[in-house]
Design a protein around this motif. Structure first.
Motif, PDB file in Angstrom:
ATOM      1  N   CYS A 137       0.865  -1.195   0.000  1.00  0.00           N
ATOM      2  CA  CYS A 137       0.000   0.000   0.000  1.00  0.00           C
ATOM      3  C   CYS A 137       0.895   1.237   0.000  1.00  0.00           C
ATOM      4  CB  CYS A 137      -0.943  -0.020   1.201  1.00  0.00           C
ATOM      5  SG  CYS A 137      -2.160  -1.353   1.107  1.00  0.00           S
ATOM      6  N   ARG A 138       1.317   1.639  -1.185  1.00  0.00           N
ATOM      7  CA  ARG A 138       2.345   2.666  -1.329  1.00  0.00           C
ATOM      8  C   ARG A 138       1.851   4.089  -1.076  1.00  0.00           C
ATOM      9  NH1 ARG A 138       3.779  -1.321  -5.191  1.00  0.00           N
ATOM     10  NH2 ARG A 138       5.941  -2.024  -4.929  1.00  0.00           N
ATOM     11  N   ASN A 139       0.548   4.295  -0.992  1.00  0.00           N
ATOM     12  CA  ASN A 139       0.032   5.648  -0.771  1.00  0.00           C
ATOM     13  C   ASN A 139      -0.015   6.024   0.704  1.00  0.00           C
ATOM     14  OD1 ASN A 139      -0.499   6.154  -3.565  1.00  0.00           O
ATOM     15  ND2 ASN A 139      -2.321   4.865  -3.398  1.00  0.00           N
ATOM     16  N   LEU A 140      -0.021   5.045   1.573  1.00  0.00           N
ATOM     17  CA  LEU A 140      -0.160   5.317   3.004  1.00  0.00           C
ATOM     18  C   LEU A 140       1.111   5.941   3.579  1.00  0.00           C
ATOM     19  CD1 LEU A 140      -2.092   2.193   4.304  1.00  0.00           C
ATOM     20  CD2 LEU A 140      -2.854   4.574   4.415  1.00  0.00           C
ATOM     21  N   VAL A 141       0.930   7.052   4.263  1.00  0.00           N
ATOM     22  CA  VAL A 141       2.038   7.732   4.946  1.00  0.00           C
ATOM     23  C   VAL A 141       1.952   7.494   6.448  1.00  0.00           C
ATOM     24  CG1 VAL A 141       3.105   9.980   5.404  1.00  0.00           C
ATOM     25  CG2 VAL A 141       2.144   9.491   3.140  1.00  0.00           C
ATOM     26  N   VAL A 142       0.737   7.450   6.973  1.00  0.00           N
ATOM     27  CA  VAL A 142       0.520   7.275   8.415  1.00  0.00           C
ATOM     28  C   VAL A 142      -0.540   6.205   8.641  1.00  0.00           C
ATOM     29  CG1 VAL A 142      -0.235   8.369  10.562  1.00  0.00           C
ATOM     30  CG2 VAL A 142       1.113   9.687   8.907  1.00  0.00           C
ATOM     31  N   VAL A 143      -0.248   5.265   9.548  1.00  0.00           N
ATOM     32  CA  VAL A 143      -1.239   4.296  10.010  1.00  0.00           C
ATOM     33  C   VAL A 143      -1.250   4.346  11.531  1.00  0.00           C
ATOM     34  CG1 VAL A 143      -1.893   1.862  10.134  1.00  0.00           C
ATOM     35  CG2 VAL A 143      -0.956   2.783   8.006  1.00  0.00           C
ATOM     36  N   ILE A 144      -2.417   4.551  12.108  1.00  0.00           N
ATOM     37  CA  ILE A 144      -2.560   4.611  13.560  1.00  0.00           C
ATOM     38  C   ILE A 144      -3.031   3.253  14.064  1.00  0.00           C
ATOM     39  CG2 ILE A 144      -3.644   5.773  15.505  1.00  0.00           C
ATOM     40  CD1 ILE A 144      -1.852   7.586  13.797  1.00  0.00           C
ATOM     41  N   ILE A 145      -2.216   2.656  14.930  1.00  0.00           N
ATOM     42  CA  ILE A 145      -2.554   1.357  15.516  1.00  0.00           C
ATOM     43  C   ILE A 145      -3.084   1.603  16.929  1.00  0.00           C
ATOM     44  CG2 ILE A 145      -1.686  -0.907  16.207  1.00  0.00           C
ATOM     45  CD1 ILE A 145       0.534  -0.586  14.130  1.00  0.00           C
TER      46      ILE A 145
ATOM     47  N   VAL B 119      -4.563  -3.798  19.971  1.00  0.00           N
ATOM     48  CA  VAL B 119      -4.009  -4.718  18.966  1.00  0.00           C
ATOM     49  C   VAL B 119      -2.936  -5.577  19.637  1.00  0.00           C
ATOM     50  CG1 VAL B 119      -2.624  -4.886  16.861  1.00  0.00           C
ATOM     51  CG2 VAL B 119      -4.511  -3.246  16.994  1.00  0.00           C
ATOM     52  N   LYS B 120      -2.985  -6.883  19.416  1.00  0.00           N
ATOM     53  CA  LYS B 120      -2.049  -7.803  20.055  1.00  0.00           C
ATOM     54  C   LYS B 120      -1.001  -8.369  19.092  1.00  0.00           C
ATOM     55  CE  LYS B 120      -5.260  -9.277  23.672  1.00  0.00           C
ATOM     56  NZ  LYS B 120      -5.977 -10.427  24.300  1.00  0.00           N
ATOM     57  N   LYS B 121      -1.372  -8.469  17.819  1.00  0.00           N
ATOM     58  CA  LYS B 121      -0.478  -9.138  16.878  1.00  0.00           C
ATOM     59  C   LYS B 121      -0.403  -8.371  15.563  1.00  0.00           C
ATOM     60  CE  LYS B 121       0.113 -13.490  14.311  1.00  0.00           C
ATOM     61  NZ  LYS B 121      -0.495 -14.799  13.985  1.00  0.00           N
ATOM     62  N   ILE B 122       0.840  -8.199  15.067  1.00  0.00           N
ATOM     63  CA  ILE B 122       1.075  -7.659  13.733  1.00  0.00           C
ATOM     64  C   ILE B 122       1.612  -8.813  12.890  1.00  0.00           C
ATOM     65  CG2 ILE B 122       2.382  -5.998  12.354  1.00  0.00           C
ATOM     66  CD1 ILE B 122       2.450  -4.183  14.832  1.00  0.00           C
ATOM     67  N   GLY B 123       0.883  -9.210  11.884  1.00  0.00           N
ATOM     68  CA  GLY B 123       1.183 -10.424  11.146  1.00  0.00           C
ATOM     69  C   GLY B 123       2.367 -10.331  10.209  1.00  0.00           C
ATOM     70  N   CYS B 124       2.719 -11.468   9.626  1.00  0.00           N
ATOM     71  CA  CYS B 124       3.825 -11.558   8.667  1.00  0.00           C
ATOM     72  C   CYS B 124       3.570 -10.613   7.493  1.00  0.00           C
ATOM     73  CB  CYS B 124       3.955 -12.986   8.147  1.00  0.00           C
ATOM     74  SG  CYS B 124       4.473 -14.189   9.370  1.00  0.00           S
ATOM     75  N   GLY B 125       4.579  -9.851   7.132  1.00  0.00           N
ATOM     76  CA  GLY B 125       4.489  -8.985   5.969  1.00  0.00           C
ATOM     77  C   GLY B 125       3.368  -7.965   6.021  1.00  0.00           C
ATOM     78  N   ALA B 126       2.872  -7.669   7.229  1.00  0.00           N
ATOM     79  CA  ALA B 126       1.673  -6.836   7.354  1.00  0.00           C
ATOM     80  C   ALA B 126       1.810  -5.498   6.633  1.00  0.00           C
ATOM     81  CB  ALA B 126       1.334  -6.611   8.823  1.00  0.00           C
ATOM     82  N   PHE B 127       2.971  -4.868   6.751  1.00  0.00           N
ATOM     83  CA  PHE B 127       3.197  -3.558   6.120  1.00  0.00           C
ATOM     84  C   PHE B 127       4.343  -3.606   5.099  1.00  0.00           C
ATOM     85  CE2 PHE B 127       1.146  -2.703  10.166  1.00  0.00           C
ATOM     86  CZ  PHE B 127       0.206  -1.733   9.835  1.00  0.00           C
ATOM     87  N   GLU B 128       4.685  -4.780   4.646  1.00  0.00           N
ATOM     88  CA  GLU B 128       5.808  -4.905   3.717  1.00  0.00           C
ATOM     89  C   GLU B 128       5.586  -4.037   2.473  1.00  0.00           C
ATOM     90  OE1 GLU B 128       8.419  -8.310   1.343  1.00  0.00           O
ATOM     91  OE2 GLU B 128       6.678  -8.902   2.528  1.00  0.00           O
ATOM     92  N   SER B 129       6.654  -3.336   2.079  1.00  0.00           N
ATOM     93  CA  SER B 129       6.652  -2.488   0.872  1.00  0.00           C
ATOM     94  C   SER B 129       5.642  -1.345   0.930  1.00  0.00           C
ATOM     95  CB  SER B 129       6.429  -3.337  -0.386  1.00  0.00           C
ATOM     96  OG  SER B 129       7.475  -4.271  -0.551  1.00  0.00           O
ATOM     97  N   CYS B 130       5.274  -0.906   2.138  1.00  0.00           N
ATOM     98  CA  CYS B 130       4.528   0.350   2.273  1.00  0.00           C
ATOM     99  C   CYS B 130       5.564   1.470   2.180  1.00  0.00           C
ATOM    100  CB  CYS B 130       3.768   0.393   3.596  1.00  0.00           C
ATOM    101  SG  CYS B 130       2.349  -0.714   3.671  1.00  0.00           S
ATOM    102  N   GLU B 131       5.947   1.798   0.968  1.00  0.00           N
ATOM    103  CA  GLU B 131       7.135   2.603   0.720  1.00  0.00           C
ATOM    104  C   GLU B 131       7.016   4.043   1.218  1.00  0.00           C
ATOM    105  OE1 GLU B 131       7.865   2.230  -3.439  1.00  0.00           O
ATOM    106  OE2 GLU B 131       8.300   0.085  -3.338  1.00  0.00           O
ATOM    107  N   SER B 132       5.807   4.552   1.381  1.00  0.00           N
ATOM    108  CA  SER B 132       5.623   5.943   1.807  1.00  0.00           C
ATOM    109  C   SER B 132       5.397   6.089   3.310  1.00  0.00           C
ATOM    110  CB  SER B 132       4.450   6.578   1.056  1.00  0.00           C
ATOM    111  OG  SER B 132       4.675   6.550  -0.342  1.00  0.00           O
TER     112      SER B 132
END
Length: 396
Positions: free
Chosen positions: A77-85, A89-102
């Motif tokens: 998801c290359r458009n995302l600059v900010v994600v608020i968790i 939340v207890k678990k962040i999965g494999c590759g959850a944010f992989e290649s979120c380049e921005s």
């Protein structure tokens, strides 16, 4: 639009759907749901399944109901600059944010206990990461290729920590390494491929040793593990062919309570010394490279009186140095004999011959015809140098 009838969506169902801007689920579907932004969840929104890659929003706040950020849920998801968790939340999965380049920053709340493999891999603009001490496990290559990983200023002496979590160690780190006090986790593959590491001391407070954490550490001979460790991942010591001892601060009963993943052939084949005494060490020497003709005195430090009948034995893994221990065993004069590296060990035994503790120091001998010739004339004129002691007050 996902109709009411759909009961299963595969993990990679929307992979590389770069123009997909919204995933809308029929409100009568019994397995899945979506929010007003077209994000796919399970029915009760406790797990995010897929954020649409083509969504043009730059900021997204996860609903408070989310407990699990699913595998590859934000991947690419290359458009995302900010994600608020949100906290919860207890678990962040494999590759959850992989290649979120921005993506530029992320704060992982105290409720999160695990971060999966490759979770933030190749997030090139990710330069600010806050990981709470509540995190107990970090997967393989979780931050590889991210902005915080690729910035040399974030590395100290070849080691990358994020908060109180050891993330990665550079290949050039050799000899003994002592993990920083206050560290909570050793991430997956953190020491992977550190061929020159010989011994590692893990302090009390570390909760987990990740998958592949020490794989291909060919020279690794000993590891000190504290009682606080509750989990050791698969292949944690894979292909550590020279691993000889694990010093464990707790009892055998406590060791058996550790969750050790089954695929740990090298760990299971290694002798574990229980109730290991962590107060014994070789004092850091003032120099570690000695030329032929000179010699240095290494000292063993112990933070209390030696147990009655206990004794110390000095040894080396090859013949590059000659060793001359003192009568009480608390020091040892070492002299170069052959060129090359040597690991010198001091081992404390009780009166029955049981190992109580040990430490190691890597030394390098510089020996050549020229050095021998210089040593010959130094000896004639009484100029042989003895380095009298290691540096006081410096702990590895």
């Amino acid at each position: 639009k996902i109709p009411q009838s759909v009961i299963y969506i595969g993990k990679y169902a929307f992979d590389e759907c770069n123009s997909l801007a919204s995933i809308d689920v029929d409100e009568n579907n019994q397995k899945y749901s979506s929010d007003e932004y077209g994000v796919l969840f399970n029915k009760d929104k406790t797990e995010i399944i897929r954020y649409p890659i083509g969504n043009m929003r730059t900021k997204y706040t996860l609903p408070d109901s989310v407990v699990n950020i699913g595998d590859w849920s934000f991947d690419n998801c290359r458009n995302l600059v900010v994600v608020i968790i949100p906290d919860g939340v207890k678990k962040i999965g494999c590759g959850a944010f992989e290649s979120c380049e921005s993506l530029t920053s992320i704060t992982i709340p105290n409720s999160v206990v695990s971060i999966g493999d490759w979770a933030f891999c190749e997030c090139y603009d990710l330069t600010s990461v806050n990981i709470s001490d509540g995190v107990e496990r970090i997967g393989v290559c979780a931050f590889d290729g991210s902005g915080i990983y690729t910035n040399p200023s974030n590395w100290e002496d070849g080691v990358l920590y994020i908060g109180n979590h050891l993330i990665a160690v550079d290949f050039f780190v050799t000899g003994k390494y002592v993990v920083k006090q206050g560290t909570k986790t050793i991430a997956g593959c953190a020491f992977g491929g550190c061929f020159g590491i010989t011994n590692v001391v893990i302090p009390e407070g570390v909760k987990s040793i990740g998958e592949d954490a020490f794989e291909y550490c060919y020279s690794l001979e000993t590891v000190i593990i504290p009682e606080s460790v509750k989990y050791i991942g698969n292949l944690a010591f894979d292909v550590c062919e020279n691993l000889t001892y694990i010093g464990y601060a707790g009892t055998e009963e406590k060791w058996n309570e550790i969750e050790i993943d089954s695929d740990n052939e090298y760990l299971f084949a290694t002798e574990v010394i229980f109730s290991f005494d962590t107060g014994f060490e070789i004092r850091k020497p003032s120099v570690t490279t000695i030329v032929y003709g000179d010699r240095i005195i290494l000292h063993a430090d112990y933070d209390k009186e030696l147990p009655e009948g206990a004794y110390i034995v000095w040894s080396a893994n090859n013949g590059n140095f000659s060793l001359s221990p003192s009568e009480d065993g608390m020091s040892c004069t070492v002299s170069p004999q052959k060129r090359g590296n040597t690991v010198i060990s001091a081992t404390m035994y009780d009166e029955s011959g049981k190992i109580l503790s040990f430490d190691m120091q890597k030394m390098t001998a510089k020996v050549s015809f020229i050095y021998k010739l210089i040593a010959f004339f130094k000896n004639i004129f009484g100029l042989i140098k003895v380095i009298p002691q290691a540096m006081f007050g410096i702990k590895l």
